[in-house]
Enzyme design. Structure first.
Site, PDB file in Angstrom:
ATOM      1  N   ASP A 140       0.817  -1.211   0.000  1.00  0.00           N
ATOM      2  CA  ASP A 140       0.000   0.000   0.000  1.00  0.00           C
ATOM      3  C   ASP A 140       0.859   1.273   0.000  1.00  0.00           C
ATOM      4  OD1 ASP A 140      -2.478   1.290  -0.051  1.00  0.00           O
ATOM      5  OD2 ASP A 140      -3.302   0.088   1.584  1.00  0.00           O
ATOM      6  N   ASP A 195      -9.865   3.228  -3.613  1.00  0.00           N
ATOM      7  CA  ASP A 195     -10.543   2.000  -3.195  1.00  0.00           C
ATOM      8  C   ASP A 195     -11.945   1.899  -3.804  1.00  0.00           C
ATOM      9  OD1 ASP A 195      -8.325   1.651  -1.653  1.00  0.00           O
ATOM     10  OD2 ASP A 195      -9.361   1.739   0.278  1.00  0.00           O
TER      11      ASP A 195
END
Length: 390
Positions: A140, A195
């Protein structure tokens, strides 16, 4: 903790991974931080028992919140309450099912949920992952602290190679630095948006996109996808309850047209019939997993009605009629009126093709006649064209 000097993973072995888009399951969309050893073992069990493994799903990936601290030597530690037997035990269990094990970390000092990130510990972490038996790393981009994205991901890529264990590296920096332009050779897939959310079309000020938003972002990125390097359209929301069955069919169909990784994100222990039918549709999955590795492209844009095409091996073609409108689409499509031609020698004018409906699992005619169908609102007609035998 002494590891010894591992044998490095060669560049060729590293790049040879993910020759088709990776398939598996990830904990985040459904469970967020509520992960545990029992949950992950249950998901691995269900991946086998429900037929998902047989349909091609391989990876069981634990997202954020499995880690809590580093020991006195700096080695990352799993939450001892939630993972009492440790990650090696869990990886061994998943491997015993014929599946592969994935973990999450972050290029920053902290993960998106405030757990220890990998910055400054990349090689140390990769060694630990190798010791545990990790096969897939989702990496990430929170707390990035001004790093250069390409350099940060290249560092973790190098660390994986030096660990001695091949792992797929999933670049998750949300498309902010156009990873499709530099990710090939560093990672095996790269996110292109913020996301995903469990909705057909939605945007959030704080980040988050719906299915159509992802599709639109992916549309022009097809030149950057291929065996070993994929545009990542994000994890699947199929079965999480925020969309209709037709919208989930669109979601899954278009991910397969886009040659996107297929990472289920639902509770596999509570799948209803519709969810199972969608996630295990082998004819649709075969389009995603076609060895040519071509990403589909928007062949015709008629506003809220679109036609997508994806060249396949053996001179075949997948075509998806996408109805973005709120009303049924009365399709009456004349194949001869258009030219669909790709490098794999699909030629609608020179050849007659049998048309197979991949959701009804039956042939519905040939390209010698118009294709007529009613496509529900927010749904698709997805077909595969195969040259008719003479």
């Amino acid at each position: 903790m002494f590891f010894g000097k591992p044998k490095e993973v060669s560049d060729s072995a590293y790049l040879a991974q993910a020759q088709t888009p990776p398939m598996g399951w990830n904990s985040w969309n459904k469970f967020g931080c509520n992960v545990s050893e029992k949950l992950i073992m249950d998901m691995a069990d269900k991946m086998v028992k429900t037929g998902m493994k047989n349909a091609g799903y391989q990876y069981v990936v634990i997202d954020d919140c499995w880690q809590v601290e580093r020991d006195s030597l700096g080695f990352i530690q799993a939450d001892p309450d939630r993972f009492p037997h440790g990650m090696k035990y869990l990886a061994d269990y998943i491997h015993s099912k014929g599946l592969k094990f994935g973990l999450y970390s972050c290029a920053g000092s902290y993960t998106c949920q405030g757990r220890p990130g990998s910055r400054g510990h990349q090689f140390q972490d990769a060694l630990m992952y190798a010791k545990w038996g990790v096969d897939f790393l989702k990496y990430d981009w929170c707390s990035d602290e001004g790093q250069n994205a390409q350099a940060a991901y290249a560092t973790m890529s190098d660390a994986i190679k030096e660990s001695g264990r091949p792992m797929i590296l999933s670049i998750c920096e949300w498309g902010e630095h156009e990873p499709w332009k530099w990710g090939k050779g560093i990672g095996h897939l790269w996110r292109v948006t913020a996301d995903i959310r469990d909705c057909y079309q939605c945007l959030f000020d704080w980040g988050g996109v719906g299915v159509l938003n992802v599709i639109d972002k992916m549309a022009d990125l097809y030149p950057y996808a291929g065996p070993g390097h994929w545009n990542d359209a994000e994890m699947l929301e199929v079965g999480n309850g925020g969309m209709t069955k037709d919208e989930y069919i669109t979601h899954f169909s278009m991910w397969c047209m886009l040659a996107a990784p297929l990472m289920a994100g639902n509770d596999l222990t509570k799948m209803d019939k519709d969810t199972h039918e969608i996630l295990t549709n082998k004819e649709v999955i075969a389009v995603d997993q076609d060895p040519m590795g071509e990403q589909g492209r928007r062949f015709m844009d008629m506003g809220e009605k679109e036609i997508w095409a994806k060249p396949l091996s053996n001179g075949e073609l997948a075509v998806c009629f996408l109805n973005r409108t709120d009303f049924p689409w009365k399709l009456d499509y004349n194949w001869k009126a258009q030219t669909i031609y790709f490098a794999n020698e699909v030629n609608i004018h020179a050849n007659e093709y049998v048309i197979r409906d991949l959701w009804k699992h039956k042939d519905i005619g040939t390209t010698a006649q118009n294709t007529k169908a009613t496509i529900p609102a927010h749904s698709v007609l997805m077909v595969r064209l195969s040259k008719k035998a003479k």
